[in-house]
Design an enzyme around this catalytic site. Sequence first.
Site, PDB file in Angstrom:
ATOM      1  N   ASN A  81      32.246  46.015  41.971  1.00  0.00           N
ATOM      2  CA  ASN A  81      33.089  44.918  42.433  1.00  0.00           C
ATOM      3  C   ASN A  81      33.854  45.276  43.711  1.00  0.00           C
ATOM      4  O   ASN A  81      34.169  46.437  43.956  1.00  0.00           O
ATOM      5  CB  ASN A  81      34.088  44.531  41.341  1.00  0.00           C
ATOM      6  CG  ASN A  81      33.419  43.761  40.222  1.00  0.00           C
ATOM      7  OD1 ASN A  81      32.566  42.922  40.480  1.00  0.00           O
ATOM      8  ND2 ASN A  81      33.804  44.034  38.984  1.00  0.00           N
ATOM      9  N   HIS A  82      34.155  44.259  44.505  1.00  0.00           N
ATOM     10  CA  HIS A  82      34.973  44.381  45.706  1.00  0.00           C
ATOM     11  C   HIS A  82      36.244  43.564  45.514  1.00  0.00           C
ATOM     12  O   HIS A  82      36.295  42.656  44.673  1.00  0.00           O
ATOM     13  CB  HIS A  82      34.219  43.865  46.930  1.00  0.00           C
ATOM     14  CG  HIS A  82      33.041  44.705  47.304  1.00  0.00           C
ATOM     15  ND1 HIS A  82      32.609  44.844  48.597  1.00  0.00           N
ATOM     16  CD2 HIS A  82      32.180  45.455  46.570  1.00  0.00           C
ATOM     17  CE1 HIS A  82      31.545  45.631  48.645  1.00  0.00           C
ATOM     18  NE2 HIS A  82      31.266  46.007  47.417  1.00  0.00           N
ATOM     19  N   GLN A  83      37.256  43.876  46.298  1.00  0.00           N
ATOM     20  CA  GLN A  83      38.498  43.122  46.227  1.00  0.00           C
ATOM     21  C   GLN A  83      38.236  41.657  46.606  1.00  0.00           C
ATOM     22  O   GLN A  83      37.663  41.360  47.647  1.00  0.00           O
ATOM     23  CB  GLN A  83      39.541  43.733  47.167  1.00  0.00           C
ATOM     24  CG  GLN A  83      40.915  43.109  47.040  1.00  0.00           C
ATOM     25  CD  GLN A  83      41.953  43.821  47.892  1.00  0.00           C
ATOM     26  OE1 GLN A  83      41.637  44.788  48.576  1.00  0.00           O
ATOM     27  NE2 GLN A  83      43.186  43.337  47.849  1.00  0.00           N
TER      28      GLN A  83
END
Length: 213
Positions: A81-83
Amino acid sequence: MKSGKLPNPDTVHPIPGYEKEIYVKPTITNPSILVGEFTYIADAEFERHVTHFYPWSRDKLIIGKFCQIAAGVEFVMNDANHQMNAVSTFPFYTLEGWDMEPPAASDMPFKGDTVIGNDVWIGQNAVILPGVHIGDGAIIGANSVVGCDVAPYTIVIGNPARLLRHRFDEELTELLLRFQWWNKSIEEINSLIPILTNSELETVRAFLIEKLK
Protein backbone atom coordinates in the site's frame (compact mmCIF):
# COMPACT_ATOMS: atom_id res chain seq x y z
CA MET A 1 -2.43 -46.38 4.28
CA LYS A 2 -0.86 -46.06 0.83
CA SER A 3 2.51 -47.82 0.34
CA GLY A 4 2.55 -48.79 4.00
CA LYS A 5 3.12 -45.16 5.08
CA LEU A 6 0.99 -42.74 7.06
CA PRO A 7 0.81 -39.15 5.75
CA ASN A 8 3.62 -37.07 7.23
CA PRO A 9 3.03 -33.30 7.60
CA ASP A 10 6.79 -32.71 7.79
CA THR A 11 7.37 -34.14 4.32
CA VAL A 12 8.28 -31.45 1.80
CA HIS A 13 7.55 -33.48 -1.35
CA PRO A 14 4.42 -35.60 -0.75
CA ILE A 15 4.45 -37.03 -4.29
CA PRO A 16 7.59 -39.19 -4.58
CA GLY A 17 9.81 -38.14 -7.47
CA TYR A 18 7.84 -34.92 -8.15
CA GLU A 19 9.24 -31.62 -6.89
CA LYS A 20 6.62 -29.18 -8.24
CA GLU A 21 4.21 -29.79 -5.37
CA ILE A 22 5.15 -29.28 -1.73
CA TYR A 23 3.61 -29.29 1.71
CA VAL A 24 4.10 -25.67 2.72
CA LYS A 25 4.48 -25.79 6.50
CA PRO A 26 7.91 -27.49 6.70
CA THR A 27 9.39 -24.97 4.24
CA ILE A 28 8.41 -21.74 6.01
CA THR A 29 11.24 -19.49 7.26
CA ASN A 30 9.33 -16.25 7.90
CA PRO A 31 7.88 -16.22 11.45
CA SER A 32 5.01 -14.02 10.25
CA ILE A 33 3.76 -16.75 7.92
CA LEU A 34 1.77 -19.42 9.75
CA VAL A 35 0.57 -22.43 7.76
CA GLY A 36 -1.32 -25.50 8.90
CA GLU A 37 -0.43 -29.11 8.26
CA PHE A 38 -0.94 -30.70 4.83
CA THR A 39 -1.58 -27.43 3.02
CA TYR A 40 0.20 -27.68 -0.33
CA ILE A 41 1.13 -25.48 -3.27
CA ALA A 42 1.69 -26.54 -6.87
CA ASP A 43 5.22 -25.18 -6.96
CA ALA A 44 8.69 -26.00 -5.64
CA GLU A 45 8.61 -23.13 -3.13
CA PHE A 46 6.03 -21.02 -1.33
CA GLU A 47 7.39 -17.80 0.15
CA ARG A 48 8.04 -16.13 -3.20
CA HIS A 49 4.25 -16.14 -3.64
CA VAL A 50 3.96 -13.78 -0.64
CA THR A 51 4.81 -10.30 -1.91
CA HIS A 52 5.54 -6.95 -0.22
CA PHE A 53 6.41 -8.69 3.03
CA TYR A 54 9.36 -7.04 4.76
CA PRO A 55 11.16 -7.41 8.13
CA TRP A 56 9.26 -4.35 9.40
CA SER A 57 5.84 -5.52 8.19
CA ARG A 58 3.14 -5.51 10.87
CA ASP A 59 0.80 -8.07 9.33
CA LYS A 60 0.76 -11.86 9.27
CA LEU A 61 -0.29 -14.41 6.68
CA ILE A 62 -2.23 -17.21 8.38
CA ILE A 63 -3.31 -20.27 6.39
CA GLY A 64 -5.17 -23.26 7.78
CA LYS A 65 -4.81 -26.99 7.23
CA PHE A 66 -5.42 -29.00 4.05
CA CYS A 67 -5.54 -25.97 1.73
CA GLN A 68 -4.85 -26.48 -1.95
CA ILE A 69 -2.95 -23.61 -3.57
CA ALA A 70 -2.51 -23.68 -7.33
CA ALA A 71 0.43 -22.41 -9.36
CA GLY A 72 0.80 -18.66 -9.74
CA VAL A 73 -1.22 -17.65 -6.68
CA GLU A 74 -0.05 -14.40 -5.05
CA PHE A 75 -0.67 -13.19 -1.51
CA VAL A 76 -0.22 -9.41 -1.54
CA MET A 77 0.58 -8.08 1.93
CA ASN A 78 -0.13 -4.67 3.47
CA ASP A 79 3.20 -3.04 2.60
CA ALA A 80 2.14 -2.97 -1.03
CA ASN A 81 0.00 0.00 0.00
CA HIS A 82 0.91 3.66 -0.57
CA GLN A 83 -0.21 6.70 1.38
CA MET A 84 -3.68 7.61 0.11
CA ASN A 85 -4.68 10.51 2.38
CA ALA A 86 -2.29 13.01 0.74
CA VAL A 87 -2.12 14.67 -2.67
CA SER A 88 0.48 12.22 -4.04
CA THR A 89 0.74 8.48 -3.52
CA PHE A 90 4.43 8.47 -4.59
CA PRO A 91 6.62 6.81 -1.89
CA PHE A 92 9.45 9.39 -1.82
CA TYR A 93 10.69 8.08 1.54
CA THR A 94 11.59 4.68 0.11
CA LEU A 95 13.79 5.99 -2.70
CA GLU A 96 17.30 7.40 -2.59
CA GLY A 97 17.78 11.17 -2.47
CA TRP A 98 14.24 12.32 -1.69
CA ASP A 99 13.83 14.47 1.43
CA MET A 100 10.93 12.68 3.12
CA GLU A 101 10.70 10.77 6.37
CA PRO A 102 8.49 7.69 6.48
CA PRO A 103 4.86 8.62 7.08
CA ALA A 104 3.25 7.80 10.42
CA ALA A 105 1.76 4.33 10.60
CA SER A 106 -1.65 5.94 11.02
CA ASP A 107 -1.25 7.59 7.60
CA MET A 108 -0.74 4.28 5.80
CA PRO A 109 -3.58 1.95 4.81
CA PHE A 110 -3.49 -1.17 6.98
CA LYS A 111 -6.06 -3.91 6.68
CA GLY A 112 -4.66 -6.35 9.22
CA ASP A 113 -3.70 -10.00 8.89
CA THR A 114 -4.60 -12.10 5.86
CA VAL A 115 -6.34 -15.24 7.08
CA ILE A 116 -7.19 -18.31 5.00
CA GLY A 117 -9.31 -21.03 6.61
CA ASN A 118 -9.03 -24.81 6.30
CA ASP A 119 -9.69 -26.94 3.19
CA VAL A 120 -9.67 -23.85 0.95
CA TRP A 121 -8.96 -24.33 -2.76
CA ILE A 122 -7.29 -21.31 -4.39
CA GLY A 123 -7.26 -21.53 -8.18
CA GLN A 124 -4.38 -20.79 -10.52
CA ASN A 125 -3.09 -17.20 -10.67
CA ALA A 126 -5.56 -15.92 -8.08
CA VAL A 127 -4.48 -12.81 -6.16
CA ILE A 128 -5.37 -12.45 -2.48
CA LEU A 129 -5.22 -8.81 -1.36
CA PRO A 130 -4.18 -7.58 2.11
CA GLY A 131 -6.37 -8.25 5.12
CA VAL A 132 -8.76 -10.64 3.38
CA HIS A 133 -10.35 -13.42 5.44
CA ILE A 134 -11.37 -16.54 3.51
CA GLY A 135 -13.61 -19.02 5.32
CA ASP A 136 -13.23 -22.78 5.65
CA GLY A 137 -14.09 -24.82 2.57
CA ALA A 138 -14.23 -21.86 0.18
CA ILE A 139 -13.17 -22.11 -3.47
CA ILE A 140 -11.41 -19.21 -5.22
CA GLY A 141 -11.68 -19.33 -9.01
CA ALA A 142 -8.63 -19.12 -11.27
CA ASN A 143 -7.43 -15.56 -12.01
CA SER A 144 -9.70 -14.09 -9.33
CA VAL A 145 -8.66 -10.99 -7.41
CA VAL A 146 -9.98 -11.27 -3.86
CA GLY A 147 -10.27 -7.95 -2.05
CA CYS A 148 -13.15 -8.70 0.31
CA ASP A 149 -13.84 -11.43 2.84
CA VAL A 150 -15.15 -14.77 1.54
CA ALA A 151 -17.72 -16.75 3.52
CA PRO A 152 -17.14 -20.43 4.37
CA TYR A 153 -18.13 -22.98 1.73
CA THR A 154 -18.76 -20.47 -1.02
CA ILE A 155 -17.32 -20.16 -4.52
CA VAL A 156 -16.05 -16.77 -5.69
CA ILE A 157 -14.76 -15.82 -9.13
CA GLY A 158 -13.64 -12.81 -11.11
CA ASN A 159 -11.92 -9.46 -10.74
CA PRO A 160 -13.06 -8.25 -8.33
CA ALA A 161 -14.06 -11.61 -6.94
CA ARG A 162 -17.81 -12.02 -6.48
CA LEU A 163 -20.00 -14.76 -5.10
CA LEU A 164 -20.84 -17.41 -7.69
CA ARG A 165 -22.78 -19.69 -5.37
CA HIS A 166 -22.87 -21.39 -2.00
CA ARG A 167 -21.45 -24.90 -2.16
CA PHE A 168 -24.02 -26.40 0.21
CA ASP A 169 -27.21 -25.44 1.99
CA GLU A 170 -27.07 -23.65 5.32
CA GLU A 171 -27.60 -26.78 7.43
CA LEU A 172 -24.85 -28.83 5.78
CA THR A 173 -22.45 -25.88 5.93
CA GLU A 174 -23.10 -25.48 9.65
CA LEU A 175 -22.60 -29.21 10.24
CA LEU A 176 -19.26 -29.14 8.42
CA LEU A 177 -18.08 -26.09 10.37
CA ARG A 178 -18.99 -27.81 13.62
CA PHE A 179 -17.40 -31.13 12.62
CA GLN A 180 -14.02 -29.61 11.61
CA TRP A 181 -12.68 -32.77 10.01
CA TRP A 182 -9.30 -31.11 9.45
CA ASN A 183 -8.66 -31.13 13.21
CA LYS A 184 -9.05 -34.91 13.52
CA SER A 185 -6.12 -37.30 13.80
CA ILE A 186 -4.49 -38.67 10.66
CA GLU A 187 -5.98 -42.09 11.39
CA GLU A 188 -9.49 -40.67 11.78
CA ILE A 189 -9.21 -38.54 8.66
CA ASN A 190 -8.13 -41.63 6.74
CA SER A 191 -11.25 -43.40 7.95
CA LEU A 192 -13.40 -40.38 6.99
CA ILE A 193 -12.23 -40.26 3.37
CA PRO A 194 -15.30 -42.21 2.11
CA ILE A 195 -17.48 -39.49 3.66
CA LEU A 196 -15.28 -36.52 2.70
CA THR A 197 -15.26 -37.62 -0.94
CA ASN A 198 -18.90 -38.74 -1.14
CA SER A 199 -21.02 -36.81 -3.65
CA GLU A 200 -24.24 -38.14 -2.08
CA LEU A 201 -24.69 -35.14 0.18
CA GLU A 202 -27.68 -36.54 2.03
CA THR A 203 -25.52 -39.46 3.14
CA VAL A 204 -22.91 -36.98 4.35
CA ARG A 205 -25.57 -34.93 6.13
CA ALA A 206 -26.93 -37.98 7.95
CA PHE A 207 -23.43 -39.05 8.98
CA LEU A 208 -22.58 -35.62 10.38
CA ILE A 209 -25.85 -35.32 12.27
CA GLU A 210 -25.22 -38.67 13.91
CA LYS A 211 -21.61 -37.84 14.73
CA LEU A 212 -22.46 -34.47 16.22
CA LYS A 213 -25.21 -35.72 18.54
